[in-house]
Every structure is written in structure tokens, then in C-alpha cells.
Design an enzyme around this catalytic site. Structure first.
Site, PDB file in Angstrom:
ATOM      1  N   ARG A  47      24.824  38.010  -7.267  1.00  0.00           N
ATOM      2  CA  ARG A  47      23.494  37.541  -7.685  1.00  0.00           C
ATOM      3  C   ARG A  47      22.782  36.896  -6.513  1.00  0.00           C
ATOM      4  NH1 ARG A  47      24.243  31.704 -10.956  1.00  0.00           N
ATOM      5  NH2 ARG A  47      25.253  30.681  -9.198  1.00  0.00           N
ATOM      6  N   ASN A 103      18.272  25.455  -9.454  1.00  0.00           N
ATOM      7  CA  ASN A 103      18.697  26.853  -9.360  1.00  0.00           C
ATOM      8  C   ASN A 103      17.468  27.718  -9.634  1.00  0.00           C
ATOM      9  OD1 ASN A 103      20.099  29.221  -9.334  1.00  0.00           O
ATOM     10  ND2 ASN A 103      21.588  28.650 -10.915  1.00  0.00           N
ATOM     11  N   GLN A 153      27.082  24.399  -7.911  1.00  0.00           N
ATOM     12  CA  GLN A 153      27.830  23.143  -7.785  1.00  0.00           C
ATOM     13  C   GLN A 153      28.782  23.211  -6.584  1.00  0.00           C
ATOM     14  OE1 GLN A 153      27.125  24.748 -10.640  1.00  0.00           O
ATOM     15  NE2 GLN A 153      27.171  23.396 -12.420  1.00  0.00           N
ATOM     16  N   HIS A 159      16.159  30.648 -10.458  1.00  0.00           N
ATOM     17  CA  HIS A 159      16.747  31.876 -11.020  1.00  0.00           C
ATOM     18  C   HIS A 159      15.953  33.126 -10.644  1.00  0.00           C
ATOM     19  CE1 HIS A 159      19.322  29.296 -13.364  1.00  0.00           C
ATOM     20  NE2 HIS A 159      18.295  28.724 -13.969  1.00  0.00           N
ATOM     21  N   THR A 176      -2.385  -5.830   0.207  1.00  0.00           N
ATOM     22  CA  THR A 176      -1.924  -4.459   0.459  1.00  0.00           C
ATOM     23  C   THR A 176      -2.784  -3.821   1.548  1.00  0.00           C
ATOM     24  OG1 THR A 176      -3.326  -3.380  -1.214  1.00  0.00           O
ATOM     25  CG2 THR A 176      -1.188  -4.207  -1.958  1.00  0.00           C
ATOM     26  N   PHE A 203      28.712  34.131 -10.494  1.00  0.00           N
ATOM     27  CA  PHE A 203      28.837  33.075 -11.509  1.00  0.00           C
ATOM     28  C   PHE A 203      29.440  33.687 -12.755  1.00  0.00           C
ATOM     29  CE2 PHE A 203      27.164  30.204 -14.891  1.00  0.00           C
ATOM     30  CZ  PHE A 203      27.788  29.045 -14.451  1.00  0.00           C
ATOM     31  N   LYS A 232       0.859  -1.198   0.000  1.00  0.00           N
ATOM     32  CA  LYS A 232       0.000   0.000   0.000  1.00  0.00           C
ATOM     33  C   LYS A 232       0.889   1.239   0.000  1.00  0.00           C
ATOM     34  CE  LYS A 232      -4.197  -0.373   0.654  1.00  0.00           C
ATOM     35  NZ  LYS A 232      -5.005  -1.027  -0.387  1.00  0.00           N
TER      36      LYS A 232
HETATM   37  O1  LIG Z   1      25.537  28.120 -10.238  1.00  0.00           O
HETATM   38  C1  LIG Z   1      25.344  27.979 -11.447  1.00  0.00           C
HETATM   39  N1  LIG Z   1      25.820  26.864 -12.081  1.00  0.00           N
HETATM   40  C2  LIG Z   1      25.639  26.642 -13.403  1.00  0.00           C
HETATM   41  O2  LIG Z   1      26.097  25.611 -13.963  1.00  0.00           O
HETATM   42  C3  LIG Z   1      24.927  27.623 -14.126  1.00  0.00           C
HETATM   43  N2  LIG Z   1      24.547  27.723 -15.440  1.00  0.00           N
HETATM   44  C4  LIG Z   1      23.852  28.889 -15.560  1.00  0.00           C
HETATM   45  O3  LIG Z   1      23.333  29.289 -16.639  1.00  0.00           O
HETATM   46  N3  LIG Z   1      23.787  29.530 -14.367  1.00  0.00           N
HETATM   47  C5  LIG Z   1      24.443  28.765 -13.458  1.00  0.00           C
HETATM   48  N4  LIG Z   1      24.666  28.917 -12.117  1.00  0.00           N
END
Ligand SMILES: O=c1[nH]c(=O)c2[nH]c(=O)[nH]c2[nH]1
Length: 304
Positions: free
Chosen positions: A183, A258, A232, A260, A57, A166, A12
Site C-alpha cells: 500500500r 495516516n 505505528q 489514506h 503585550t 497492514f 503578544k
Molecule cells: O498503519 C496503520 N495503522 C493502523 O492502526 C491502521 N488502522 C487502519 O484502518 N489502517 C491502519 N494503518
């Protein structure tokens, strides 16, 4: 042509169980979503229509509720281990159980008026507020000999309003992204971490709730304290911080979208945008994923 039955499991999914523990007027809530997946000697069920080896179940759902009553829920992990051991150890044809548990965390509502918090000498505590979108997760697998516990969280949304850059990335004919030296870095964390615990005879269980709270704290602190040149790099810092501080964990897997935030062009209105007004984009989003593990320990958390 004969075809072959491959991997199969059943149980379940998503049994919602809320367990209230009433210590006088001070209550505790554990609010879980439990999914059971059993496998074993089940070929006949699929191939012949015999259900002799099939634990319904419906029974697995009932077991979740009965165990909640009989044993209480001390933590999602302990509850999952108890269920997994029961299905495998007490039901002959079942050889493996995978229990997934999501927990919705409720925090106590703090009231400013302390005098209202007691009935006689009995402390009152029966009002709770759900903790945002965040969900605590765990997956317990038991195969009759060892237990594997992977805990985690999802939908923990965090933002750094500075200390993120970045730049210096590959630029080809399709690259339009402007380099960023200050940013917003925002993400919705999905994290899973594997315990060294194997459930061997006499092996003490970690304090699951305390461990969860500490791993969560280290993830948040590493996010906040890392001056980031990419998500990363932040990902590695977060996993690394957990392994540095929590000996019971030997692998951390992170999925970090991410989220944005794009600066809005205010020039058409004759206004300068000095990193103040952003458009929070919904999609697409960059998706950064990775595992951080101890040297010499083979990673096992599956890639989602
Ligand atoms: O921290 C980021 N890693 C990325 O690989 C990436 N690629 C992107 O367009 N912006 C960002 N920002």
C-alpha cells in the site's frame, strides 16, 4: 462564594518578524512567527485592575523587533532563549516566559547562469523560494533558573509508494478493511523533540541549526528506509533513529496522520487497477501519535 484565579499567562501572539542580514550582495533571511506568553506575580492585574505589574503585550511585540535588529536571529532557539531570559531577568514581576517560534524556511533560488551570480567578486544571493508547507517550530520555557527547549517541525508531507503493508489486525463485526500487502504510506509529520540542554552557567548551547537539519534528515531517512507493517511501527523507527544519532535530544514526540490512499475500483470500466490509480482521501484520517524517549528520562513533551 469566592472563586480563585488559576493558571494565567499573557503576551503578544504571532508577531511576524523577517530579518534580512546583508553580507554584501549575499543576503540571509530568517522569517519567524513569535508568540510570547508571560506569567508571574500578576494576581493584582486580574483581581484589582492595577496594571503596576503588567508589561504590555505591545512591549513584548516591540522587544521581538528590537532584538531582531540588535542581536540578529541566529536560530529560532537562540532567539527564543534570549527573549525568554530578558523578560524574566529584567522584569521583576515576570517569573516565567514561554516563547513559541515558528520559522518559515526560505531556500536560495539556484540560477543556472553562474556569471550572473557575481557583482565584481561579490557573490549575489537575494532570491529565495519558500520551502513547501513545512514549518520549523520551537518552544522555549525559562523560569528564572533553567531553560527548556523543545524544537520541532510540522506539515512535512512524505510518501512511500511501496514497502508498506497492514494486515493481521483485529477483525470484529464492524471490520471491513481489506488486508494490504503493498500500500501507499503517506503522512504529514508533526514532530517535537526535547533537548537535554538546561541553560546552566557555562553549558554550551547546541548548534541549533545544524541539529535541526540532522534531526530532520534522520526522520526522513527512517521514514524512507523502514519497511512498514503499520504507521505505528514507522513512528517508533523515526523517533528511535533520532535518539540513536543525536545525543543532544532525549525525547521525540510524533503525530502522524495516516493520509489514506484508496485504490479506485476501475472494474466498471473494464479496467484492472494494478496498484496504479488511487483516491487521496482528505478525511477522516487515522491519527497515530507517540513518544520515544531515552530510558531513565521522564518524558515531558505534552500530548497535543
Ligand atoms: O498503519 C496503520 N495503522 C493502523 O492502526 C491502521 N488502522 C487502519 O484502518 N489502517 C491502519 N494503518
Amino acid at each position: 462564594m469566592a472563586h480563585v484565579l488559576g493558571q494565567n499567562q499573557y503576551g503578544k501572539a504571532e508577531t511576524r518578524v523577517v530579518r534580512i542580514t546583508r553580507n554584501g550582495h549575499r543576503h540571509e533571511i530568517r522569517d519567524l512567527n513569535v508568540s510570547v506568553a508571560l506569567s508571574g506575580d500578576l494576581d493584582d492585574v486580574h483581581l484589582t485592575g492595577s496594571n503596576a505589574h503588567c508589561l504590555p503585550t505591545d512591549t513584548t511585540k516591540n522587544t521581538v523587533y528590537a532584538f531582531a535588529k540588535q542581536y540578529g536571529i541566529t536560530s529560532p532557539e537562540a532567539f527564543g532563549i534570549q527573549l525568554a531570559r530578558h523578560f524574566v531577568d529584567d522584569t521583576e514581576p515576570i517569573h516565567r516566559a514561554r516563547i513559541r517560534v515558528e520559522e518559515y524556511v526560505w531556500d536560495r533560488i539556484a540560477t543556472p547562469d553562474n556569471s550572473a551570480k557575481f557583482i565584481g567578486s561579490d557573490e549575489i544571493g537575494h532570491s529565495f523560494v519558500r520551502r513547501g508547507t513545512e514549518v520549523r517550530t520551537s518552544e522555549i520555557v525559562y523560569d528564572g533558573s533553567s531553560v527548556q527547549v523543545i524544537s520541532g517541525l510540522k506539515d512535512l508531507i512524505v510518501m512511500n509508494s511501496t514497502n508498506s503493508e497492514f494486515w493481521g489486525y483485529i477483525k470484529d463485526r464492524y471490520t471491513t478493511l481489506q488486508e494490504a500487502y503493498d500500500r501507499i504510506l503517506a503522512t504529514q509529520v508533526t514532530a517535537r523533540w526535547k533537548f537535554g540542554f538546561t541553560g546552566a552557567e557555562g553549558e554550551p548551547e547546541p548548534n541549533w541549526d545544524r541539529s535541526y537539519g540532522q534531526v530532520r534528515r534522520h526522520l526522513l531517512e527512517a521514514f524512507a528506509e523502514t519497511y512498514s507493517y503499520s504507521l505505528q511501527q514507522t513512528l517508533f523507527a523515526m523517533g528511535n533513529r533520532v535518539l540513536d544519532n543525536r545525543a543532544e535530544v532525549d525525547e521525540v514526540r510524533l503525530e502522524l496522520p495516516n493520509k489514506h490512499h484508496f485504490l479506485v475500483d476501475l472494474e466498471p470500466f473494464g479496467l484492472k487497477n494494478d496498484n496504479e490509480v488511487y483516491y487521496a482521501a482528505d478525511r477522516p484520517y487515522g491519527l497515530i501519535e507517540g513518544t520515544v524517549h531515552r530510558e531513565g528520562v521522564a518524558p515531558v513533551i505534552p500530548v497535543a
